[in-house]
Design a protein around this motif. Structure first.
Motif, mmCIF file in Angstrom:
data_model
loop_
_atom_site.group_PDB
_atom_site.id
_atom_site.type_symbol
_atom_site.label_atom_id
_atom_site.label_comp_id
_atom_site.label_asym_id
_atom_site.label_seq_id
_atom_site.Cartn_x
_atom_site.Cartn_y
_atom_site.Cartn_z
ATOM 1 N N ASP A 34 46.405 -59.584 49.413
ATOM 2 C CA ASP A 34 45.266 -60.413 49.004
ATOM 3 C C ASP A 34 45.004 -60.284 47.698
ATOM 4 O O ASP A 34 44.567 -59.244 47.057
ATOM 5 C CB ASP A 34 44.225 -60.036 49.776
ATOM 6 C CG ASP A 34 44.160 -60.046 51.424
ATOM 7 O OD1 ASP A 34 44.978 -60.883 51.497
ATOM 8 O OD2 ASP A 34 43.257 -59.482 52.020
ATOM 9 N N THR A 73 44.920 -54.417 52.443
ATOM 10 C CA THR A 73 46.301 -54.942 51.937
ATOM 11 C C THR A 73 46.374 -53.801 50.679
ATOM 12 O O THR A 73 45.559 -53.323 50.083
ATOM 13 C CB THR A 73 46.382 -56.345 51.681
ATOM 14 O OG1 THR A 73 45.616 -56.624 50.341
ATOM 15 C CG2 THR A 73 45.950 -57.229 52.641
ATOM 16 N N ARG A 77 47.167 -69.903 54.538
ATOM 17 C CA ARG A 77 47.870 -68.586 54.051
ATOM 18 C C ARG A 77 49.129 -68.415 54.590
ATOM 19 O O ARG A 77 50.095 -67.923 53.767
ATOM 20 C CB ARG A 77 46.857 -67.556 54.365
ATOM 21 C CG ARG A 77 47.372 -66.097 54.000
ATOM 22 C CD ARG A 77 46.264 -64.798 54.381
ATOM 23 N NE ARG A 77 46.466 -63.774 53.606
ATOM 24 C CZ ARG A 77 47.488 -62.964 53.754
ATOM 25 N NH1 ARG A 77 48.108 -63.273 54.979
ATOM 26 N NH2 ARG A 77 47.613 -61.565 53.303
ATOM 27 N N THR A 137 34.414 -60.898 48.408
ATOM 28 C CA THR A 137 34.273 -62.054 49.202
ATOM 29 C C THR A 137 33.131 -63.027 48.727
ATOM 30 O O THR A 137 32.753 -64.132 48.885
ATOM 31 C CB THR A 137 34.317 -61.964 50.660
ATOM 32 O OG1 THR A 137 35.563 -61.338 51.053
ATOM 33 C CG2 THR A 137 34.265 -63.386 51.515
ATOM 34 N N THR A 171 46.029 -65.129 59.468
ATOM 35 C CA THR A 171 45.364 -64.554 58.402
ATOM 36 C C THR A 171 45.942 -62.975 58.091
ATOM 37 O O THR A 171 45.565 -62.249 57.204
ATOM 38 C CB THR A 171 44.041 -64.614 58.441
ATOM 39 O OG1 THR A 171 43.450 -64.075 59.462
ATOM 40 C CG2 THR A 171 43.501 -65.955 58.490
ATOM 41 N N LYS A 203 37.777 -56.000 49.678
ATOM 42 C CA LYS A 203 37.982 -57.525 49.668
ATOM 43 C C LYS A 203 36.653 -58.176 48.817
ATOM 44 O O LYS A 203 35.611 -58.035 49.363
ATOM 45 C CB LYS A 203 38.242 -58.220 50.809
ATOM 46 C CG LYS A 203 38.661 -59.732 50.786
ATOM 47 C CD LYS A 203 39.272 -60.227 52.157
ATOM 48 C CE LYS A 203 39.962 -61.586 51.895
ATOM 49 N NZ LYS A 203 40.560 -62.084 53.103
#
Length: 256
Positions: free
Chosen positions: A122, A185, A100, A235, A209, A233
């Protein structure tokens, strides 16, 4: 272009070169469908929804840039107004790296010189509201070198001594929850500050990260603005279910 104009022009960099193994086998995480549309497209739209964002740079898997470019071309995106540059958003796809940190740096390298504010977002946070994006940009424009949206923690957090998988882990400490935040983010930066962080913090192992953490290592201040519960997020498979529910609610309430 004047220094003042450069200070306020904003670009968003979306690293999308990872595979997202926790979602299981198949396409890279950023290309997984959410309500029939790849998560990456949702994330790009979320950045471009801000009138302040004039460029979105998508950092694709190293061998997948042509595919990602075709994907962006196939979907309707904010600001694509033929014959008009007022309030429009440009889109760029560049190949990423193995980590990343490398991918973000390659995205920064692709920015034109007139960009002064950089967002790093992200691709796996496809539903961040535009109000959060705008709040981050405004805080950078007001003079903060680095800005992160974040939420207070609902759960008590324990610091533990890591043990082998499946083994009990001894508790080392219980941090004061009121001082902790869950970071989201897009993270926003003065361009020169973020470039200096990437030039200074060496790539080690899988790389950093969290770009704000890299800025912290410079000794530069990082501030927090309120995040949003919908900027979670994606995931694991359960996160996809929640994201679909959020989109369904938006369609019902706002015709989104």
């Amino acid at each position: 272009m004047s220094d003042e104009s450069r200070q306020y022009r904003t670009a968003a960099v979306i690293p999308a070169a990872g595979r997202g193994v926790r979602l299981g086998p198949g396409a890279p995480k950023a290309l997984r469908a959410l309500n029939g549309t790849p998560m990456l497209i949702h994330a790009v739209r979320a950045m471009a929804a801000s009138r302040a964002v004039s460029l979105v740079v998508v950092v694709a898997p190293p061998e997948g840039a042509p595919e990602v470019k075709r994907l962006l071309d196939a979907y309707e995106l904010p600001g694509r107004t033929p014959g008009s540059s007022l309030g429009s958003t440009d889109y760029l796809v560049v190949p990423g790296g193995d980590t990343r940190q490398e991918s973000v740096r390659l995205g920064l390298d692709a920015l034109p010189e007139d960009i002064g504010v950089v967002l790093v977002h992200d691709a796996a946070r496809p539903l961040v509201p535009v109000e959060t994006v705008d709040a981050v940009i405004e805080a950078v424009r007001d003079g903060a070198p680095a800005v992160v949206p974040a939420l207070p923690l609902a759960d008590t957090v324990k610091e533990v001594e890591p043990a082998a998988k499946g083994e009990p882990e001894p508790v080392v400490a219980t941090p004061e929850r009121a001082r902790l935040r869950a970071v989201q983010t897009p993270q926003g930066f003065e361009r020169d500050t973020l470039l200096r962080a990437h030039e200074t913090v060496a790539l080690a192992g899988e790389g950093a990260t969290d770009d704000a953490g890299m800025v912290e290592r410079l000794g530069a201040p990082v501030v927090v603005v309120p995040g949003h519960e919908e900027a979670f997020k994606v995931t694991r498979p359960l996160d996809l279910v929640l994201a679909e529910a959020v989109l369904a609610r938006r369609r019902a309430n706002d015709g989104f």
